[in-house]
Design a protein around this motif. Structure first.
Motif, PDB file in Angstrom:
ATOM      1  N   SER A 331     -73.129 -11.065  11.013  1.00  0.00           N
ATOM      2  CA  SER A 331     -71.846 -10.733  10.388  1.00  0.00           C
ATOM      3  C   SER A 331     -70.874 -10.055  11.346  1.00  0.00           C
ATOM      4  O   SER A 331     -69.788  -9.638  10.934  1.00  0.00           O
ATOM      5  CB  SER A 331     -72.084  -9.822   9.175  1.00  0.00           C
ATOM      6  OG  SER A 331     -72.712  -8.609   9.579  1.00  0.00           O
ATOM      7  N   GLU A 333     -69.021 -11.194  13.856  1.00  0.00           N
ATOM      8  CA  GLU A 333     -67.756 -11.891  14.088  1.00  0.00           C
ATOM      9  C   GLU A 333     -66.868 -11.901  12.854  1.00  0.00           C
ATOM     10  O   GLU A 333     -65.654 -12.057  12.958  1.00  0.00           O
ATOM     11  CB  GLU A 333     -68.032 -13.329  14.545  1.00  0.00           C
ATOM     12  CG  GLU A 333     -68.737 -13.437  15.884  1.00  0.00           C
ATOM     13  CD  GLU A 333     -67.941 -12.812  17.020  1.00  0.00           C
ATOM     14  OE1 GLU A 333     -66.699 -12.839  16.966  1.00  0.00           O
ATOM     15  OE2 GLU A 333     -68.574 -12.286  17.962  1.00  0.00           O
ATOM     16  N   ASP A 334     -67.473 -11.729  11.678  1.00  0.00           N
ATOM     17  CA  ASP A 334     -66.696 -11.765  10.436  1.00  0.00           C
ATOM     18  C   ASP A 334     -66.258 -10.382   9.980  1.00  0.00           C
ATOM     19  O   ASP A 334     -65.655 -10.246   8.912  1.00  0.00           O
ATOM     20  CB  ASP A 334     -67.533 -12.411   9.315  1.00  0.00           C
ATOM     21  CG  ASP A 334     -67.916 -13.836   9.663  1.00  0.00           C
ATOM     22  OD1 ASP A 334     -67.139 -14.507  10.367  1.00  0.00           O
ATOM     23  OD2 ASP A 334     -69.002 -14.270   9.229  1.00  0.00           O
ATOM     24  N   ASN A 335     -66.568  -9.368  10.764  1.00  0.00           N
ATOM     25  CA  ASN A 335     -66.214  -8.009  10.377  1.00  0.00           C
ATOM     26  C   ASN A 335     -64.710  -7.790  10.520  1.00  0.00           C
ATOM     27  O   ASN A 335     -64.146  -7.931  11.609  1.00  0.00           O
ATOM     28  CB  ASN A 335     -66.989  -7.011  11.252  1.00  0.00           C
ATOM     29  CG  ASN A 335     -66.652  -5.582  10.922  1.00  0.00           C
ATOM     30  OD1 ASN A 335     -66.447  -5.238   9.769  1.00  0.00           O
ATOM     31  ND2 ASN A 335     -66.575  -4.755  11.957  1.00  0.00           N
ATOM     32  N   THR A 336     -64.046  -7.450   9.417  1.00  0.00           N
ATOM     33  CA  THR A 336     -62.588  -7.307   9.405  1.00  0.00           C
ATOM     34  C   THR A 336     -62.121  -6.192  10.322  1.00  0.00           C
ATOM     35  O   THR A 336     -61.121  -6.333  11.039  1.00  0.00           O
ATOM     36  CB  THR A 336     -62.099  -7.042   7.967  1.00  0.00           C
ATOM     37  OG1 THR A 336     -62.599  -8.066   7.108  1.00  0.00           O
ATOM     38  CG2 THR A 336     -60.585  -7.025   7.902  1.00  0.00           C
ATOM     39  N   THR A 339     -62.355  -7.171  13.938  1.00  0.00           N
ATOM     40  CA  THR A 339     -61.380  -8.253  14.160  1.00  0.00           C
ATOM     41  C   THR A 339     -59.983  -7.686  14.339  1.00  0.00           C
ATOM     42  O   THR A 339     -59.220  -8.107  15.231  1.00  0.00           O
ATOM     43  CB  THR A 339     -61.406  -9.236  12.982  1.00  0.00           C
ATOM     44  OG1 THR A 339     -62.720  -9.771  12.837  1.00  0.00           O
ATOM     45  CG2 THR A 339     -60.425 -10.379  13.218  1.00  0.00           C
ATOM     46  N   LYS A 373     -67.495  -3.932  18.006  1.00  0.00           N
ATOM     47  CA  LYS A 373     -68.406  -5.001  17.592  1.00  0.00           C
ATOM     48  C   LYS A 373     -69.870  -4.539  17.669  1.00  0.00           C
ATOM     49  O   LYS A 373     -70.668  -4.805  16.766  1.00  0.00           O
ATOM     50  CB  LYS A 373     -68.207  -6.237  18.467  1.00  0.00           C
ATOM     51  CG  LYS A 373     -66.903  -6.985  18.186  1.00  0.00           C
ATOM     52  CD  LYS A 373     -66.819  -8.261  19.010  1.00  0.00           C
ATOM     53  CE  LYS A 373     -65.565  -9.044  18.644  1.00  0.00           C
ATOM     54  NZ  LYS A 373     -65.456 -10.317  19.404  1.00  0.00           N
ATOM     55  N   GLN A 771     -58.457 -10.311   0.483  1.00  0.00           N
ATOM     56  CA  GLN A 771     -59.192  -9.730   1.610  1.00  0.00           C
ATOM     57  C   GLN A 771     -59.037  -8.209   1.558  1.00  0.00           C
ATOM     58  O   GLN A 771     -58.168  -7.624   2.216  1.00  0.00           O
ATOM     59  CB  GLN A 771     -58.662 -10.275   2.938  1.00  0.00           C
ATOM     60  CG  GLN A 771     -58.946 -11.766   3.121  1.00  0.00           C
ATOM     61  CD  GLN A 771     -58.471 -12.271   4.473  1.00  0.00           C
ATOM     62  OE1 GLN A 771     -57.411 -11.851   4.974  1.00  0.00           O
ATOM     63  NE2 GLN A 771     -59.232 -13.174   5.064  1.00  0.00           N
ATOM     64  N   THR A 774     -58.535  -5.790   4.680  1.00  0.00           N
ATOM     65  CA  THR A 774     -57.390  -5.954   5.576  1.00  0.00           C
ATOM     66  C   THR A 774     -56.542  -4.685   5.554  1.00  0.00           C
ATOM     67  O   THR A 774     -56.203  -4.161   4.493  1.00  0.00           O
ATOM     68  CB  THR A 774     -56.537  -7.159   5.146  1.00  0.00           C
ATOM     69  OG1 THR A 774     -57.361  -8.329   5.148  1.00  0.00           O
ATOM     70  CG2 THR A 774     -55.362  -7.343   6.086  1.00  0.00           C
TER      71      THR A 774
END
Length: 913
Positions: A331, A333-336, A339, A373, A771, A774
């Motif tokens: 997960s 790369e999908d962590n808001t 990101t 990350k 989302q 965000t």
């Protein structure tokens, strides 16, 4: 039997063996209780069976031509149960030591022990004398009764536990039945020399196992007097070893570890242990626990049972921890949050306030992209689940261990074992130092007594020393913090100015670099302090003159555990609960010693730094410990053998080979337990920050078991066997750490992790329905006006931006309450406190329910214990009944009729009442 000389020798020795043997024993009042003070052992004539065995064995030996692995006296009959060694001393006290040895050996012979001395001319180094000790049957039976040793009376009719369906799956890890269960199970009873017919004595030479024999001999050695000095009786082998009167005292290994023994030596259990336990290729196999117990005694055996059980339980925690880590990896790369931090349009546009005064420059948030990350690997939704899981796991571990321990007590015949038999015996050192005596109100006997006023100075010194060294640990931790604060600015300015480090800066930020170097420095300091404190604590504990062995171990355990707890965990506690919590805000930072600005956490939180700290200390300690345990005795033994090999043409006998090995020492097992308990702390106290900790501990323990087995089997002298029915005070320490771990993990999740602020934002402050996370990064950073910086903190160069961001929940500069905590701060704080209370109550409730549901003693074990007690009582009753009939000379039928009449009378009287 064609050699007439040999026949002549045999005849002479046979006549000698047939003579009347009289052993008299007079023990000092100081060294034994009244029931053990004196006894007389008389044996009329050596039985013909024993003399025939003597002849058969004697034929297999030629004088002075024994095998170098022989564990017998020169006659090839009497087994060597213990060995003392000493070398010629040219110092001024040589005569005193010689006189002590002469008196000591004379008193040993009075107790019934048989001695045989090997002259230094026959030793390989040409300067060491060896005193071989044999305990004859009369001594063994007497002291077996004194020590309450249980011996077999009948083979057990209770079948061993049947294999479960999982046994077939676990087939490859199983050992052969002959290794796992080297002896059948028996019903046992405390040995009595007046009831010898009751016990299963097939051969007197092998009836008592070698572990029981060396335990009995050591008991005598530790209480045998060697003279009167300064008006006080002196006794005990330990005092003679401390004064270098003897250089060593040890029982023999039963042969080489790399090859089986040749007849007439008994079965080489050391070789079997090496083949099935001490080889690293057998890392996946179960341990031959019964064989370990038989060879080394119950105390060492139960340590390996505990270590093996702990390792098995770690496998479950390791699997769950690895699953949590894989979830974080998938997960990532999908962590808001990460990101947004890595996004040039979001994190790249956020100008962060300087992390140190003047030297440090403003920086952009996306420079911590890789760090954010990596932080997500250990700081994600699974963190909460794993913290709760480990709280339940530690309860299951301790409850199941109690069951395993109860089962072990039954299997190893320790159900009725009383610690008083061993641990509560007076230490010879205490008896020797005591000048006063006091009446024991229970036994009505005069016992050695040390008044409180004589102990108080040492207690004060002990407490002051422990406090001083714990203060040194805290001081060293502060010094490492100062190091981190002072070098952070250097790292920051160097990495900012050097263009060649542009690629490195993406994953090695000044914060991470400082944390890594600081953790390594802290680990080195920990090892240095630990080395010196071990020596000092052992010396101080001896100076306290503890009364019993139990008091000695408890006192040393308290000192060592308190120090190592502070030494190994203090830096982790600092990072977890103090770092970044009292920083202040730009323009009003807090300072250490009014000079160094307090450390801040990474924008992603301090969890990644705690993980780094924990990984370095835990991994470094385990690697260093295993290398030290393997290399240190190996190098020492190699050097000792190298120095000893001066007369290579001489017989390198079994006792010389063992003499050149390292001594395990009375505290060897203590340090093994301490190492395991400290690891248990790493696995439980901070596991919410590092789900891979159980996996690292599992790998280490798999290696640790084989390293410990290898060094005990090959590099150390055989230890004196001793009994224990539990892991002792360490169990209480484990329970205390288990309770503490629930609180520490709850606080780590709440205050060190970023989970709670994210949840608060998700449910209360998010404005994006599709989302929800965000905008979290922007929401978690407050705004500071650069113009509000004091002159001594702001960077000297002017910038074209007017504000910078910092991690906190405070009002912006254009608000009337600027830089005060806003409402979101109090919401997050309330959520953190609520989480701690809820998590602790949930975990403790589950813990208490599990502890209540899981019985301490399994039902089948309770039934087996009852069955064994019933059968033992029946066997003893039948034995006494038969003996009574023989003594009275009553016909069995008449006796049965008489018993029936008496029973009918008793029944009639009972019904009348």
């Amino acid at each position: 039997m064609g050699d007439p000389n040999l026949l002549e020798v045999l005849t002479e020795e046979g006549e000698h063996a047939d003579k009347h043997i009289d052993y008299s024993f007079q023990m000092s009042e100081q060294s034994l209780s009244s029931r053990e003070t004196s006894f007389l052992i008389n044996e009329e004539t050596m039985p013909a069976k024993r003399f025939n065995l003597f002849l058969r064995r004697r034929l297999m030996f030629q004088k002075n031509q024994q095998s170098k692995d022989s564990i017998f006296f020169r006659d090839g009959i009497r087994q060597i149960d213990f060995v003392l060694s000493y070398a010629d001393d040219i110092k001024k006290d040589a005569e005193l030591k010689a006189e002590r040895r002469k008196e000591f050996e004379k008193n040993l012979r009075k107790t019934g022990l048989e001695l045989e001395i090997e002259d230094k001319r026959d030793s390989e180094d040409g300067r060491t004398y060896f005193v071989k000790i044999h305990a004859p049957w009369e001594v063994l039976v007497t002291y077996a009764e004194v020590l309450g040793i249980k011996m077999p009376i009948k083979e057990s009719d209770i079948p061993r536990p049947t294999h479960t369906p999982m046994s077939y799956v676990l087939g490859p890890v199983r050992l052969p039945p002959s290794v796992k269960y080297p002896h059948p199970e028996y019903f046992t009873a405390q040995f009595s020399r007046h009831r010898q017919e009751l016990f299963l004595i097939e051969d007197q030479a092998t009836f008592f196992p070698s572990s029981s024999r060396n335990r009995i001999v050591y008991y005598i050695l530790s209480r045998c007097p060697f003279g009167i000095e300064d008006g006080k009786k002196r006794f005990g082998i330990e005092r003679l070893l401390n004064s270098n009167t003897y250089s060593s005292a040890y029982p023999l290994h039963d042969g080489q570890y790399w090859k089986p023994s040749e007849p007439p030596n008994p079965t080489n259990e050391r070789y079997i242990l090496h083949q099935n336990w001490a080889r690293f290729s057998y890392f996946y196999k179960e341990q031959p626990l019964d064989l370990i117990k038989n060879y080394y005694g119950e105390k060492i055996g139960i340590y390996f049972v505990f270590l093996g059980f702990y390792t098995e339980m770690l496998s479950f925690a390791a699997v769950v921890g690895l699953a949590c880590f894989i979830y974080g990896l998938l997960s990532m790369e999908d962590n808001t949050s990460s990101t947004e931090i890595c996004d040039p349009e979001i994190g790249g546009q956020m100008i962060m306030c300087p992390l140190c005064d003047q030297v440090c420059d403003y920086w952009r948030l996306n420079s911590t992209c890789m760090a954010s990350k990596f932080s997500h690997l250990f700081d994600n939704e699974s963190t909460v689940f794993f913290a709760i899981f480990m709280g339940i796991w530690v309860t299951l571990f301790l409850e199941f261990w109690k069951q395993r321990q109860a089962r072990l007590e039954y299997e190893w015949d320790l159900v009725d074992f009383e610690e008083e038999q061993q641990q509560l015996q007076l230490r010879p050192e205490f008896e020797a130092m005591c000048k006063h005596r006091k009446l024991n109100p229970v036994t009505k006997e005069m016992e050695p007594y040390m008044p409180l006023y004589a102990r108080i100075p040492w207690y004060f010194l002990s407490g002051a020393t422990v406090t001083l060294w714990m203060s040194l640990v805290v001081t060293s931790m502060v010094a490492v913090i100062v190091y981190r604060l002072s070098v952070f600015a250097t790292f920051a300015s160097f990495m900012e100015s050097d263009a060649s480090l542009k690629q490195v800066k993406s994953f090695l930020t000044p914060q991470i670099t400082t944390s890594l170097t600081g953790s390594c420095l802290n680990f080195i300091v920990i090892l240095i302090l630990n080395f010196f404190y071990e020596k000092i604590s052992a010396w101080i504990t001896k100076m306290e003159i503890p009364r019993t062995y139990q008091e000695y171990e408890s006192s040393l355990t308290l000192k060592m555990f308190l120090f190592q707890f502070v030494n190994f965990y203090s830096s982790c506690f600092y990072v977890a609960f103090f770092k970044g919590k009292f920083v202040g805000y730009p323009g009003k930072y807090t300072y250490l010693f009014d000079e160094w600005r307090s450390e801040e956490c990474d924008p992603g939180g301090c969890l990644i730094e705690l993980t780094t700290q924990l990984t370095i200390i835990m991994t470094g300690k385990q690697i260093f410990g295993n290398i030290k345990e393997a290399i240190y005795p190996l190098a020492l033994n190699w050097w000792r053998r190298r120095k000893a090999r001066t007369n290579s043409e001489k017989l390198y006998s079994r006792w010389e080979q063992d003499h050149d090995l390292e001594s395990f020492g009375p505290l060897g097992l203590f340090y093994e337990y301490l190492e395991t308990v400290i690891q248990f702390g790493f696995v439980t106290l901070f596991v919410a920050s590092f789900p891979l900790a159980p996996l690292l501990a599992l790998i280490n323990n798999i290696v640790e078991i084989r390293v410990d087995a290898w060094k005990l089997t090959t590099q150390y002298r055989r230890t004196v066997a001793s009994k224990a029915h539990s892991i002792g005070v360490w169990q209480d320490i484990l329970y205390g750490m288990a309770v503490l771990s629930v609180a520490t993990n709850a606080f780590i999740v709440a205050f060190t992790s970023d989970i709670i602020p994210r949840l608060v934002y998700y449910y209360a402050y998010s404005t994006n329905a599709t989302q929800p996370m965000t905008g979290y990064v922007n929401n978690s950073l407050s705004v500071f006006l650069i113009a509000d910086f004091p002159n001594h903190t702001a960077p000297s160069e002017k910038r074209d931006f007017i504000t910078c961001r910092y991690r906190d929940y405070r009002y912006p500069p254009d608000d009337e309450n600027k830089y005060f905590h806003n409402m979101q701060f109090w919401h997050v704080l309330a959520a953190k406190m609520t989480f701690i209370i809820v998590m602790e109550h949930v975990v403790f409730l589950v813990k208490f329910l599990l502890a209540w549901m899981i019985p301490d003693v399994p039902k089948d074990v309770v039934e087996r214990i009852k069955r064994e007690k019933l059968m033992t009582i029946k066997i003893l009753h039948d034995f006494e009944l038969n003996k009574l009939k023989e003594n009275l000379g009553i016909n069995s039928n008449e006796f049965a009729k008489h018993v029936m009449i008496e029973e009918n009378k008793a029944q009639l009287a009972k019904s009348t009442i």
